[in-house]
Design a protein around this motif. Structure first.
Motif, short mmCIF file in Angstrom:
data_model
loop_
_atom_site.label_atom_id
_atom_site.label_comp_id
_atom_site.label_asym_id
_atom_site.label_seq_id
_atom_site.Cartn_x
_atom_site.Cartn_y
_atom_site.Cartn_z
N GLY A 138 -1.44 0.42 3.86
CA GLY A 138 -1.31 -0.98 4.30
C GLY A 138 0.28 -1.15 4.43
O GLY A 138 0.91 -0.43 4.81
N ASN A 139 0.55 -2.49 4.18
CA ASN A 139 1.98 -2.76 4.15
C ASN A 139 2.86 -2.03 3.34
O ASN A 139 3.99 -1.45 3.87
CB ASN A 139 2.11 -4.40 4.04
CG ASN A 139 1.85 -5.12 4.95
OD1 ASN A 139 1.64 -4.83 6.29
ND2 ASN A 139 1.45 -6.42 4.86
N ILE A 140 2.57 -1.69 1.96
CA ILE A 140 3.35 -1.22 1.18
C ILE A 140 3.53 0.17 1.64
O ILE A 140 4.49 1.00 1.71
CB ILE A 140 3.34 -1.40 -0.28
CG1 ILE A 140 3.37 -2.75 -0.54
CG2 ILE A 140 4.06 -0.48 -1.02
CD1 ILE A 140 3.29 -3.30 -2.15
N ASP A 177 -5.90 6.51 3.47
CA ASP A 177 -6.62 5.05 3.46
C ASP A 177 -8.15 5.45 3.68
O ASP A 177 -8.46 6.43 4.20
CB ASP A 177 -6.02 4.33 4.59
CG ASP A 177 -6.28 2.92 3.91
OD1 ASP A 177 -5.08 2.10 3.58
OD2 ASP A 177 -7.49 2.12 4.07
N THR A 198 -1.23 2.28 -3.64
CA THR A 198 -1.23 0.74 -3.23
C THR A 198 -2.60 0.43 -2.73
O THR A 198 -2.82 -0.73 -2.26
CB THR A 198 -0.15 0.78 -2.22
OG1 THR A 198 -0.51 1.48 -0.92
CG2 THR A 198 1.28 0.99 -2.34
N GLY A 230 -6.21 -0.89 -2.49
CA GLY A 230 -7.07 -2.06 -3.14
C GLY A 230 -6.80 -3.37 -2.13
O GLY A 230 -6.49 -3.32 -1.03
N ILE A 266 0.89 0.76 -8.03
CA ILE A 266 1.63 -0.46 -7.58
C ILE A 266 0.52 -1.54 -7.41
O ILE A 266 0.78 -2.87 -7.62
CB ILE A 266 2.36 -0.39 -6.12
CG1 ILE A 266 3.26 0.69 -6.24
CG2 ILE A 266 2.94 -1.68 -5.84
CD1 ILE A 266 4.27 0.94 -4.98
N ASN A 302 -2.11 -4.42 -7.91
CA ASN A 302 -2.39 -5.14 -8.77
C ASN A 302 -3.66 -5.65 -9.52
O ASN A 302 -4.59 -5.16 -8.43
CB ASN A 302 -1.89 -6.70 -7.97
CG ASN A 302 -0.39 -7.17 -8.45
OD1 ASN A 302 0.10 -6.66 -9.23
ND2 ASN A 302 -0.04 -7.89 -7.46
N MET A 325 4.78 0.41 -11.05
CA MET A 325 5.96 -0.18 -10.58
C MET A 325 5.93 -1.84 -10.60
O MET A 325 5.01 -2.54 -10.05
CB MET A 325 6.19 0.42 -9.14
CG MET A 325 7.67 0.01 -8.57
SD MET A 325 7.84 -1.91 -8.31
CE MET A 325 6.61 -2.27 -6.91
N HIS A 348 4.13 -7.88 -15.21
CA HIS A 348 4.53 -8.40 -13.87
C HIS A 348 4.12 -9.69 -13.63
O HIS A 348 3.31 -10.24 -13.84
CB HIS A 348 3.77 -7.53 -12.81
CG HIS A 348 4.22 -7.86 -11.36
ND1 HIS A 348 5.33 -7.82 -11.06
CD2 HIS A 348 3.49 -7.93 -10.23
CE1 HIS A 348 5.61 -8.13 -9.72
NE2 HIS A 348 4.24 -8.09 -9.29
O1 TXD Z 1 5.39 -5.19 -8.11
C1 TXD Z 1 3.96 -4.95 -7.82
N1 TXD Z 1 3.41 -4.14 -8.35
C2 TXD Z 1 3.32 -5.42 -6.50
C3 TXD Z 1 2.12 -5.27 -6.40
C4 TXD Z 1 4.32 -6.13 -5.50
C5 TXD Z 1 3.77 -6.56 -4.36
C6 TXD Z 1 2.38 -6.36 -3.94
N2 TXD Z 1 1.59 -5.55 -5.08
C7 TXD Z 1 0.21 -5.22 -4.85
O2 TXD Z 1 0.27 -4.00 -4.22
C8 TXD Z 1 -0.75 -5.96 -4.09
O3 TXD Z 1 -1.32 -7.00 -4.87
C9 TXD Z 1 -1.82 -4.86 -3.50
O4 TXD Z 1 -2.78 -4.79 -4.76
C10 TXD Z 1 -0.88 -3.92 -3.34
C11 TXD Z 1 -0.91 -3.14 -2.15
O5 TXD Z 1 -0.11 -4.29 -1.39
P1 TXD Z 1 -0.15 -4.16 0.44
O6 TXD Z 1 0.73 -5.17 0.83
O7 TXD Z 1 0.36 -2.83 0.65
O8 TXD Z 1 -1.56 -4.39 0.65
P2 TXD Z 1 -2.24 -3.93 1.95
O9 TXD Z 1 -1.60 -4.16 3.27
O10 TXD Z 1 -3.52 -4.81 1.89
O11 TXD Z 1 -2.94 -2.71 1.83
C12 TXD Z 1 -3.75 -2.27 0.75
C13 TXD Z 1 -4.54 -0.89 1.59
C14 TXD Z 1 -5.23 -1.12 2.79
O12 TXD Z 1 -4.79 -0.42 3.71
C15 TXD Z 1 -6.63 -0.73 2.23
O13 TXD Z 1 -7.49 -0.22 3.45
C16 TXD Z 1 -6.40 0.06 1.24
O14 TXD Z 1 -5.36 -0.39 0.56
N3 TXD Z 1 -7.82 0.43 0.57
C17 TXD Z 1 -8.10 1.60 0.00
N4 TXD Z 1 -7.14 2.80 0.13
C18 TXD Z 1 -7.71 4.05 -0.49
N5 TXD Z 1 -8.86 3.96 -1.14
C19 TXD Z 1 -9.62 2.92 -1.44
N6 TXD Z 1 -10.61 2.84 -2.23
C20 TXD Z 1 -9.17 1.65 -0.86
N7 TXD Z 1 -9.44 0.40 -0.84
C21 TXD Z 1 -8.62 -0.52 -0.06
#
Ligand code: TXD
Length: 319
Positions: A12-14, A34, A78, A80, A119, A121, A144, A176
């Protein structure tokens, strides 16, 4: 010797930003994983096409198959979902707990020697669950949050004192977000504690308290502005700093969610503390002396993490 391999679970974004940074910094070959088909492949192709311009030749692939993370040296998770309107914290916990189960099993089967940075949440609970599901040693699985929280704090402090961020070093403990514990005595500008800077009249307790409050709500402030997601540039940069500390055996002391067994009077929990990172992963937990206020704040933070773990165990009795 084979190139270093970095696997990013969640594209995703991160995840995408992590891949971009890892390639620009020449950290190694990159696998973006993913569950959504096409997205990791598309991002990998786009990122690969930066190579000729930037002059990197990291191999970047996108995949939906855990077999491709085989032999990864570092894995950053990341995967979720984020909380959406109408969703309770427990709903989110239930969904992301299932994701951690799948990810943990994927890591266990394919890359049990990796250093894993979580990472996702709610961070302090998800990193604990990921460690349980993966079965990796505790020193090889960390969360992190602290690097990001302290970067936010440092940014606001540099602004307040009108100095370069290079001279600001801030110190945070605990979970966090809301329950984060900034320690002013250990937060410095060129070695001068913030508490002393207040005594010197360069700021006031009220202004610093407002900065602490803004730092605690730092994630929420960005969510409110973006409306469609949460922060991703600084979270990705922060995780990359941790990966570099491990890969380069840098012996850096960074705040991170680490497994505690007795340190700070805490057992069997992941909590944000200063950690010495090197080739052994978490090589040491640094236990600093805390005043009564910081101790009390840390207890609140630890209790909040404990509550989340009780909820996790209620959702998945195998934990
Ligand atoms: O300081 C910190 N720890 C944080 C945490 C700071 C900022 C954001 N933080 C958390 O990171 C946020 O609450 C999310 O739980 C994660 C990931 O953030 P992001 O902005 O990257 O979220 P996205 O863009 O929704 O990306 C999540 C990706 C998305 O592409 C989904 O299709 C994928 O996760 N996804 C999976 N990938 C693999 N396996 C499974 N089961 C799965 N489910 C969803």
């Amino acid at each position: 010797m084979a190139r270093t391999k970095i696997a990013l679970i969640g594209a995703g974004n991160i995840g995408g930003t992590l891949a971009h940074l890892a390639a620009l910094k020449g950290l190694g070959d990159i696998v973006l994983f993913d569950v959504v088909e096409g997205v990791p492949q598309g991002k990998a192709l786009d990122l690969s096409q930066c190579g000729p311009v930037e002059g990197f030749d990291s191999k970047i692939i996108g995949t939906n198959d855990y077999a491709d993370i085989k032999g990864a040296d570092v894995i950053i998770v990341t995967a979720g979902v984020a909380r959406k309107p109408g969703m309770s914290r427990d709903d989110l916990l239930g969904i992301n707990l299932k994701v951690m189960k799948a990810v943990g099993e994927g890591i266990k089967a394919n890359a049990p020697d990796a250093f894993v940075i979580c990472i996702t949440n709610p961070l302090d609970a998800m990193v604990w669950a990921l460690r349980e599901f993966s079965g990796l040693p505790h020193n090889k699985v960390v969360g992190m949050a602290g690097v990001l929280d302290s970067a936010r704090f440092s940014h606001f402090l540099a602004d307040e004192f009108q100095v370069s961020v290079k001279d600001v070093n801030s110190f945070v403990l605990g979970g966090h977000g809301d329950t984060m514990v900034p320690v002013l005595e250990y937060s410095t500008v060129s070695g001068i504690p913030v508490t002393d800077l207040i005594s010197m009249g360069l700021s006031t307790k009220e202004r610093i308290d407002a900065i602490v409050k803004r730092t605690r709500g730092g994630g929420g402030e960005i969510v409110a502005l973006l409306k469609t997601g949460s922060a991703f540039y600084a979270p990705a940069t922060s995780a990359i700093a941790m990966a570099e500390a491990y890969l380069g055996d840098q012996k850096r002391i960074l705040p991170a969610a680490a497994y505690l067994s007795g340190e700070y009077g805490v057992n069997d929990l992941y909590v944000g503390v200063p950690v010495l990172f090197g080739a052994g992963g978490v090589e040491k937990i640094i236990e600093v002396k805390l005043d009564d206020e910081a101790k009390a704040n840390l207890t609140v933070s630890v209790d909040a993490v404990k509550e989340l773990l009780v909820a996790c165990k209620g959702i998945d009795p195998s934990l």
